[in-house]
Design a protein around this motif. Structure first.
Motif, PDB file in Angstrom:
ATOM      1  N   LEU A 253       0.817  -1.207   0.000  1.00 10.64           N
ATOM      2  CA  LEU A 253       0.000   0.000   0.000  1.00 10.64           C
ATOM      3  C   LEU A 253       0.855   1.264   0.000  1.00 10.64           C
ATOM      4  O   LEU A 253       0.532   2.252  -0.664  1.00 10.64           O
ATOM      5  N   PHE A 254       1.962   1.235   0.737  1.00 11.61           N
ATOM      6  CA  PHE A 254       2.870   2.384   0.758  1.00 11.61           C
ATOM      7  C   PHE A 254       3.466   2.623  -0.623  1.00 11.61           C
ATOM      8  O   PHE A 254       3.525   3.764  -1.098  1.00 11.61           O
ATOM      9  N   ILE A 255       3.889   1.574  -1.298  1.00 13.60           N
ATOM     10  CA  ILE A 255       4.473   1.721  -2.635  1.00 13.60           C
ATOM     11  C   ILE A 255       3.422   2.199  -3.632  1.00 13.60           C
ATOM     12  O   ILE A 255       3.707   3.038  -4.494  1.00 13.60           O
ATOM     13  N   ALA A 256       2.199   1.688  -3.516  1.00 14.11           N
ATOM     14  CA  ALA A 256       1.125   2.133  -4.408  1.00 14.11           C
ATOM     15  C   ALA A 256       0.853   3.627  -4.211  1.00 14.11           C
ATOM     16  O   ALA A 256       0.675   4.370  -5.185  1.00 14.11           O
ATOM     17  N   PHE A 257       0.825   4.077  -2.967  1.00 13.83           N
ATOM     18  CA  PHE A 257       0.623   5.493  -2.685  1.00 13.83           C
ATOM     19  C   PHE A 257       1.779   6.317  -3.237  1.00 13.83           C
ATOM     20  O   PHE A 257       1.582   7.352  -3.865  1.00 13.83           O
ATOM     21  N   TRP A 258       3.009   5.853  -3.046  1.00 13.13           N
ATOM     22  CA  TRP A 258       4.185   6.576  -3.506  1.00 13.13           C
ATOM     23  C   TRP A 258       4.207   6.678  -5.030  1.00 13.13           C
ATOM     24  O   TRP A 258       4.526   7.732  -5.587  1.00 13.13           O
ATOM     25  N   LEU A 259       3.866   5.590  -5.714  1.00 13.35           N
ATOM     26  CA  LEU A 259       3.837   5.630  -7.175  1.00 13.35           C
ATOM     27  C   LEU A 259       2.742   6.557  -7.683  1.00 13.35           C
ATOM     28  O   LEU A 259       2.911   7.216  -8.711  1.00 13.35           O
ATOM     29  N   GLY A 260       1.613   6.615  -6.993  1.00 14.87           N
ATOM     30  CA  GLY A 260       0.547   7.539  -7.381  1.00 14.87           C
ATOM     31  C   GLY A 260       0.977   8.986  -7.261  1.00 14.87           C
ATOM     32  O   GLY A 260       0.718   9.810  -8.143  1.00 14.87           O
ATOM     33  N   ILE A 261       1.648   9.312  -6.173  1.00 18.93           N
ATOM     34  CA  ILE A 261       2.160  10.677  -5.981  1.00 18.93           C
ATOM     35  C   ILE A 261       3.222  10.988  -7.020  1.00 18.93           C
ATOM     36  O   ILE A 261       3.252  12.080  -7.591  1.00 18.93           O
ATOM     37  N   LYS A 262       4.111  10.030  -7.282  1.00 21.78           N
ATOM     38  CA  LYS A 262       5.171  10.226  -8.277  1.00 21.78           C
ATOM     39  C   LYS A 262       4.580  10.498  -9.654  1.00 21.78           C
ATOM     40  O   LYS A 262       5.065  11.355 -10.381  1.00 21.78           O
ATOM     41  N   ASP A 263       3.516   9.766 -10.009  1.00 12.28           N
ATOM     42  CA  ASP A 263       2.877   9.979 -11.309  1.00 12.28           C
ATOM     43  C   ASP A 263       2.238  11.358 -11.398  1.00 12.28           C
ATOM     44  O   ASP A 263       2.217  11.966 -12.474  1.00 12.28           O
ATOM     45  N   LEU A 264       1.726  11.858 -10.299  1.00 14.93           N
ATOM     46  CA  LEU A 264       1.127  13.192 -10.310  1.00 14.93           C
ATOM     47  C   LEU A 264       2.184  14.281 -10.476  1.00 14.93           C
ATOM     48  O   LEU A 264       1.953  15.295 -11.126  1.00 14.93           O
TER      49      LEU A 264
END
Length: 75
Positions: A53-64
């Motif tokens: 879940l942490f990696i999914a959140f981090w990748l979402g922020i990175k994509d933004l």
């Protein structure tokens, strides 16, 4: 088709993208990454899921933040 198929489709469409992106970055199969997260979750009583879940959140922020824009008018 019931609610279980819809839940499975949701996770296949959105949830497994984390594993796919990690696998592409490391040059390994996504199945290996997925099974590692599953084994880590069972072995550590949920730490693997929390890490996922942490990696999914981090990748979402990175994509933004790092979206590629073709021109100034794409803002």
């Amino acid at each position: 088709m019931g609610w279980s198929y819809n839940l499975l489709y949701f996770f296949q469409k959105r949830g497994f993208e984390v594993c796919r992106r990690i696998a592409e970055a490391w040059g390994i199969r996504a199945r290996v990454v997925r099974s590692t997260f599953i084994y880590l979750t069972f072995a550590t009583l949920g730490f693997g899921f929390a890490l996922y879940l942490f990696i999914a959140f981090w990748l979402g922020i990175k994509d933004l933040i790092y979206t590629k824009r073709t021109s100034v008018f794409d803002l």
